[in-house]
Scaffold this motif. Structure first.
Motif, PDB file in Angstrom:
ATOM      1  N   PHE A 116      -3.236  -8.233  -5.263  1.00 29.78           N
ATOM      2  CA  PHE A 116      -4.006  -7.737  -6.512  1.00 29.78           C
ATOM      3  C   PHE A 116      -5.236  -8.475  -6.533  1.00 29.78           C
ATOM      4  CE2 PHE A 116      -0.586  -5.027  -8.186  1.00 29.78           C
ATOM      5  CZ  PHE A 116      -1.379  -4.052  -8.546  1.00 29.78           C
ATOM      6  N   GLU A 117      -5.163  -9.799  -6.189  1.00 27.62           N
ATOM      7  CA  GLU A 117      -6.391 -10.922  -6.598  1.00 27.62           C
ATOM      8  C   GLU A 117      -7.687 -10.303  -5.544  1.00 27.62           C
ATOM      9  OE1 GLU A 117      -5.662 -14.654  -5.707  1.00 27.62           O
ATOM     10  OE2 GLU A 117      -6.843 -15.322  -7.355  1.00 27.62           O
ATOM     11  N   ASN A 118      -7.156  -9.808  -4.187  1.00 27.19           N
ATOM     12  CA  ASN A 118      -8.041  -9.526  -3.262  1.00 27.19           C
ATOM     13  C   ASN A 118      -8.784  -8.178  -3.628  1.00 27.19           C
ATOM     14  OD1 ASN A 118      -7.366 -11.696  -1.631  1.00 27.19           O
ATOM     15  ND2 ASN A 118      -5.887 -10.493  -0.408  1.00 27.19           N
ATOM     16  N   VAL A 119      -7.826  -7.242  -4.157  1.00 32.19           N
ATOM     17  CA  VAL A 119      -8.325  -5.772  -4.409  1.00 32.19           C
ATOM     18  C   VAL A 119      -9.354  -6.174  -5.461  1.00 32.19           C
ATOM     19  CG1 VAL A 119      -7.792  -3.776  -5.609  1.00 32.19           C
ATOM     20  CG2 VAL A 119      -6.589  -4.451  -3.703  1.00 32.19           C
ATOM     21  N   ALA A 120      -9.009  -6.979  -6.405  1.00 32.95           N
ATOM     22  CA  ALA A 120      -9.953  -7.284  -7.775  1.00 32.95           C
ATOM     23  C   ALA A 120     -11.228  -7.838  -7.157  1.00 32.95           C
ATOM     24  CB  ALA A 120      -9.263  -8.109  -8.609  1.00 32.95           C
ATOM     25  N   LYS A 121     -11.260  -8.822  -6.213  1.00 32.28           N
ATOM     26  CA  LYS A 121     -12.217  -9.353  -5.442  1.00 32.28           C
ATOM     27  C   LYS A 121     -13.283  -8.183  -5.176  1.00 32.28           C
ATOM     28  CE  LYS A 121     -10.830 -13.803  -4.635  1.00 32.28           C
ATOM     29  NZ  LYS A 121     -10.032 -14.559  -3.740  1.00 32.28           N
ATOM     30  N   LYS A 122     -12.553  -7.259  -4.222  1.00 30.91           N
ATOM     31  CA  LYS A 122     -13.247  -6.333  -3.510  1.00 30.91           C
ATOM     32  C   LYS A 122     -13.857  -5.118  -4.388  1.00 30.91           C
ATOM     33  CE  LYS A 122     -12.193  -3.159   0.241  1.00 30.91           C
ATOM     34  NZ  LYS A 122     -10.826  -2.953   1.233  1.00 30.91           N
ATOM     35  N   ALA A 123     -13.132  -5.127  -5.609  1.00 31.33           N
ATOM     36  CA  ALA A 123     -13.471  -4.014  -6.679  1.00 31.33           C
ATOM     37  C   ALA A 123     -14.715  -4.456  -7.273  1.00 31.33           C
ATOM     38  CB  ALA A 123     -12.498  -3.618  -7.818  1.00 31.33           C
ATOM     39  N   ARG A 124     -14.619  -5.842  -7.461  1.00 32.32           N
ATOM     40  CA  ARG A 124     -15.863  -6.478  -8.232  1.00 32.32           C
ATOM     41  C   ARG A 124     -17.063  -6.492  -7.353  1.00 32.32           C
ATOM     42  NH1 ARG A 124     -15.204  -8.443 -12.663  1.00 32.32           N
ATOM     43  NH2 ARG A 124     -16.755  -9.648 -13.424  1.00 32.32           N
ATOM     44  N   LYS A 125     -17.043  -6.411  -6.133  1.00 32.26           N
ATOM     45  CA  LYS A 125     -18.111  -6.419  -5.119  1.00 32.26           C
ATOM     46  C   LYS A 125     -18.424  -5.120  -4.982  1.00 32.26           C
ATOM     47  CE  LYS A 125     -17.939  -7.892  -0.984  1.00 32.26           C
ATOM     48  NZ  LYS A 125     -16.971  -8.568   0.081  1.00 32.26           N
ATOM     49  N   ASP A 126     -17.705  -4.089  -4.607  1.00 29.66           N
ATOM     50  CA  ASP A 126     -17.938  -2.779  -3.977  1.00 29.66           C
ATOM     51  C   ASP A 126     -17.654  -1.871  -4.972  1.00 29.66           C
ATOM     52  OD1 ASP A 126     -18.280  -4.273  -1.787  1.00 29.66           O
ATOM     53  OD2 ASP A 126     -16.396  -3.668  -0.928  1.00 29.66           O
ATOM     54  N   GLY A 127     -17.163  -1.998  -6.017  1.00 32.29           N
ATOM     55  CA  GLY A 127     -16.885  -0.908  -6.924  1.00 32.29           C
ATOM     56  C   GLY A 127     -15.518  -0.411  -6.751  1.00 32.29           C
ATOM     57  N   ILE A 128     -14.925   0.270  -7.609  1.00 34.46           N
ATOM     58  CA  ILE A 128     -13.476   1.016  -7.409  1.00 34.46           C
ATOM     59  C   ILE A 128     -13.839   2.234  -6.455  1.00 34.46           C
ATOM     60  CG2 ILE A 128     -11.631   2.539  -8.654  1.00 34.46           C
ATOM     61  CD1 ILE A 128     -11.831   0.435 -10.709  1.00 34.46           C
ATOM     62  N   SER A 129     -13.209   2.198  -5.210  1.00 30.30           N
ATOM     63  CA  SER A 129     -13.476   3.386  -4.177  1.00 30.30           C
ATOM     64  C   SER A 129     -12.268   3.387  -3.681  1.00 30.30           C
ATOM     65  CB  SER A 129     -14.778   3.111  -3.524  1.00 30.30           C
ATOM     66  OG  SER A 129     -14.435   2.205  -2.678  1.00 30.30           O
ATOM     67  N   GLN A 130     -12.312   4.502  -2.903  1.00 36.46           N
ATOM     68  CA  GLN A 130     -11.366   4.949  -1.924  1.00 36.46           C
ATOM     69  C   GLN A 130     -10.900   3.878  -1.057  1.00 36.46           C
ATOM     70  OE1 GLN A 130     -10.239   7.781  -2.782  1.00 36.46           O
ATOM     71  NE2 GLN A 130      -8.336   7.811  -1.560  1.00 36.46           N
ATOM     72  N   SER A 131     -11.874   3.052  -0.581  1.00 36.33           N
ATOM     73  CA  SER A 131     -11.487   1.889   0.248  1.00 36.33           C
ATOM     74  C   SER A 131     -10.548   0.728  -0.216  1.00 36.33           C
ATOM     75  CB  SER A 131     -12.560   1.186   0.737  1.00 36.33           C
ATOM     76  OG  SER A 131     -13.299   0.593  -0.330  1.00 36.33           O
ATOM     77  N   LEU A 132     -10.013   1.034  -1.388  1.00 36.34           N
ATOM     78  CA  LEU A 132      -9.236  -0.139  -2.021  1.00 36.34           C
ATOM     79  C   LEU A 132      -8.202   0.135  -1.440  1.00 36.34           C
ATOM     80  CD1 LEU A 132     -10.192  -0.354  -5.859  1.00 36.34           C
ATOM     81  CD2 LEU A 132     -10.978  -1.893  -3.819  1.00 36.34           C
ATOM     82  N   LEU A 133      -7.666   1.396  -1.243  1.00 37.83           N
ATOM     83  CA  LEU A 133      -6.318   1.588  -0.564  1.00 37.83           C
ATOM     84  C   LEU A 133      -5.817   1.000   0.635  1.00 37.83           C
ATOM     85  CD1 LEU A 133      -6.020   5.508  -1.338  1.00 37.83           C
ATOM     86  CD2 LEU A 133      -4.688   3.727  -2.548  1.00 37.83           C
TER      87      LEU A 133
END
Lengths: 253, 253, 253, 253, 253
Positions: C81-98
């Motif tokens: 979740f921490e990693n996903v949160a970092k990614k979401a902060r950088k790239d926005g919430i997108s399909q790539s989070l999966l």
């Protein structure tokens, strides 16, 4: 002094005494070994299970069975709140309201919160918290008596097992067998008797007393928040009477 | 070291020892077969029922019975919060508040959330979540001891059944019958004794300790949210005192 | 493969085997009539009580005892979740989070809801609903094993009653009486043994596994709603760590 | 017709029949006195405990065990809701939606509320109220069977006690003693057998059926409120699928 | 007069009478010692456990079993509410609404609150409070009967233990042994019989009556709040019908 409790004790032990003596075996009431095993075992297991902080309060609590605390009648409390509401309507909420409150620390604390001008949520939250902590503390004590009531018959059974082993060791001597067996059964007798005449009734009565006291405390909280909202005396009374049975409702007014 | 637990153990085993030795059958205390069956069975069934992750924590938890953790007194915690509230009023909420906190990881975590400036809902939610998870984890451990306490007498009964079968095989030899029967009963004795002197008291005391610790944690949450709302020291104290019994309330101030 | 479960089975049956063989009565382990009565009775009563839809899932569930599912560690999930949160902060919430999500259908479903842009209430409601339905379904299965554990000793007792009747019919022949009695006791032995080594431990372990899985699911829900609110990675971690014991908390960072 | 219930009955009674006949004591299955005592006692105690209004519904409910009601599959209901949602999007909410609803009175009532234009809160409240009242009514019936299951073994024991007294009266005649004792045990046999093959399984299955029906009703409520909010078909499906196990989810689409 | 209760009593005692008389041991029904022990013990323990304030209401409550109160039918109440709603729509809410209310004190109180113009929250809170206090008071009474049902068999067992001791004292005289033993068993017989034909059924029926009355009270609260919101008669009916089973719903309109 709760005379009905005394009556119950007399009736119960009297019945046992009568049956034992009419069978000529009163002697089984007195057996040192059985008493050591059952009560030693129960006290030992209780000391392991519960902290001393709780156990030291048991004698005081057990005595409540014979000398139950005097609670205010529900109707008295409603009366007080109605009077306080009238006074508050006339003179405003001031220190003088405390004069009409019976000397109960919870009641005084509730009205003090009101006088100190705390808002309704704070009053309700703090007082309900008091009630739930109060219930939890009392439930702990009554749980100890319940545990003792669960341990006692089992230590009685343990004694009976020991007695049976003793009997089996002397199978060759049928005469002594009966006597040993009688002793063996005494421990179970002790276990069952103490559970059903001491431990469970005490636990039960403590629960009933807690229930009663907590209803009174709830009445006080409800009355105090009603005052805080500035409701008129007749509404205060109506609100509080919803806690009472129909028979109590009609008892006045 | 919890002296009362020691006293309980000594009293309980002493009572059994006294009764056994006065009946000249101390020997039944020591029987390899019975021990193998009862304790082998209990440990086996427990290993199947619970994951190793939980079971490996049992010895540590059981030792808490003899060496219970030192909890802060409720009044000490209220004291701390009152002081922190005074300091926070004077100097604002800053890192220096941590200096007054006792070295308890939950307490430190709560005050850190406050200092980090989280809002009241987040603090309350996170900390209450900690408490409910903490209670669930502890309940699991105490459930294991309760299960052991349920298994033990049944394996005792199993042993007695086996013994009875053995007895029935040698009906022709009444002399040996008594001895076999005595052994048969030993397993039930082991089962009952271990349940009532080890498993259930340990489970009971762990529950009481959890209850105690969770009350302290609740006090800390309540105090922290009170600080977060910026309430004045005397209100903080009032709010926290609603968790205490009347006797504790009067103990200071 | 859960080695401790194997160890428990070996230990328990070993203890019984040892005691039986040292008494020379291993034969009672094998008795067709007793097996027919106890297991026929238990299976029959279970088929009447529960629908086939649930019963057909029992063998699969029972095998979980020996081959428990591999759960992610709590810390791994927080990590994710921490990693996903970092990614979401950088790239926005997108399909790539999966891409960063472990292959768990519930986890994927939760993140998909997030990506599909559902609001927080819908996500929370739907996922909590999943958890409560999941718990209810699992509780049903574990209840079946508990019922079987309740039926088995009673059918054992039924067998013993039947055996006693048989014995009483041949009172004139004391020799055969012992043998019949031994057989009678075997059914109770079967009933108790199967309850305490199969039915109750399986029910217990299924409950523990459900508890574990539901905690993980709760972590996922909490993490997903935290992401949905757009909380920063360190807050996401803090929020999730409130579910862990202190020991787990310190295990990283 | 529920074939598995028949299989369970055949298996259970077959096991008992086999064991009895292989022991040559099939006769104990038929004993008028025992039947009078156990079933007379159970029916008598049940008539005193429960009002006639409930008791007269027992035979109908018991027959549900053999002829369980046909429930819609969860997936069928989701299907229906998805179709209704599509239709409602195209044509608006109108009387014609009722055409797609299966002939279930609760389902029709729910959609009617929607068509009549009640707001979401009224719909949710009314329907949840229906579910909780429905559960309470069914729990009452299943409680009656549980009570009968509790009474039966006790009346069995009562019969055994009476038998023992009879035996003790004829201690001088050992031959008849065996026969009397055998009869005495029959009542306990009746009590245990009827509890474990009739009363408890019926109570258990009724609970399972209620659980199943209440899940379907919940699906319907959830679907109706989702329609009322005007959610799109795919969201309706998503919301309802959170009630299903993963295996059911994948079964379509 | 509840004829089914009478039928239950006759059926149950008839079954016991028949079995006893066909065994020629009707005499065990009458034994002064056993009655003194069991009923003396039960009454004694009850007097200790519960306050006199509750105990003095037991005879009145027990008589409800034979003469249950006449409750309004659910449909009648819905009828009344529909009529009142129509009248209120036409003439406004006025004192005259009371004319249509059946003479039930709770019903009258509810409508009075409405007429006095209290707001919906006050009405709901006050009346729900009445219901929960009413349930709590009734649960206390039914708990007393449950306690008596728990004490009775244990005092029966106590009597049997005493009888066994007596028997063991006279092992040398086998003839009198049977007689003593028969008496010993009578106490257990009394304990079990009174529990299963008096105490538990009374407790059970009181719970059912409370449940029934509380459903009616809930209907009244729901109807009153519906009136207070000014809902139209058909909506009032719809809202209240959600409490009924389908069969009752169709019974009118």
């Amino acid at each position: 002094m709760d005379l009905m409790t005394i009556a119950g004790l007399v009736l119960g032990t009297g019945a046992v005494y009568y049956v034992l003596s009419s069978g000529g075996i009163l002697g089984i009431l007195f057996n040192v070994n059985a008493a050591v095993l059952v009560f030693g075992g129960v006290i030992g297991a209780t000391l392991i299970t519960y902290p001393w902080r709780l156990i030291k309060r048991l004698p005081g609590c057990a005595s409540l069975i014979l000398f139950p605390p005097r609670f205010s009648e529900n109707n008295e409390i409603i009366e007080v709140f109605e009077n306080v509401a009238k006074k508050a309507r006339k003179d405003g909420i001031s220190q003088s309201l405390l004069d009409d409150i019976p000397p109960d620390s919870f009641f005084l604390r509730a009205i003090s919160l009101l006088i100190d001008g705390f808002d309704g949520d704070f009053i309700k939250e703090t007082l309900f918290n008091e009630i739930s902590c109060f219930k939890r503390r009392h439930a702990q004590i009554s749980d100890i008596f319940k545990s003792m009531g669960a341990y006692a018959p089992i230590f009685g059974l343990l004694g009976t097992l020991i007695g049976v082993v003793q009997v089996l060791r002397n199978l060759s001597d049928p005469a002594s067998m009966g006597v040993s067996m009688a002793i063996a059964i005494t421990t179970t007798f002790y276990g069952i008797f103490s559970t059903n005449f001491i431990f469970l009734p005490v636990a039960g009565k403590l629960s009933v007393l807690t229930e009663r006291e907590s209803l009174i405390k709830q009445l006080i909280v409800e009355g105090t928040t009603s005052l805080q909202k500035g409701e008129i005396p007749s509404v205060v009374r109506k609100r509080l009477q919803s806690f009472l049975a129909d028979s109590e409702k009609n008892s006045k007014k």
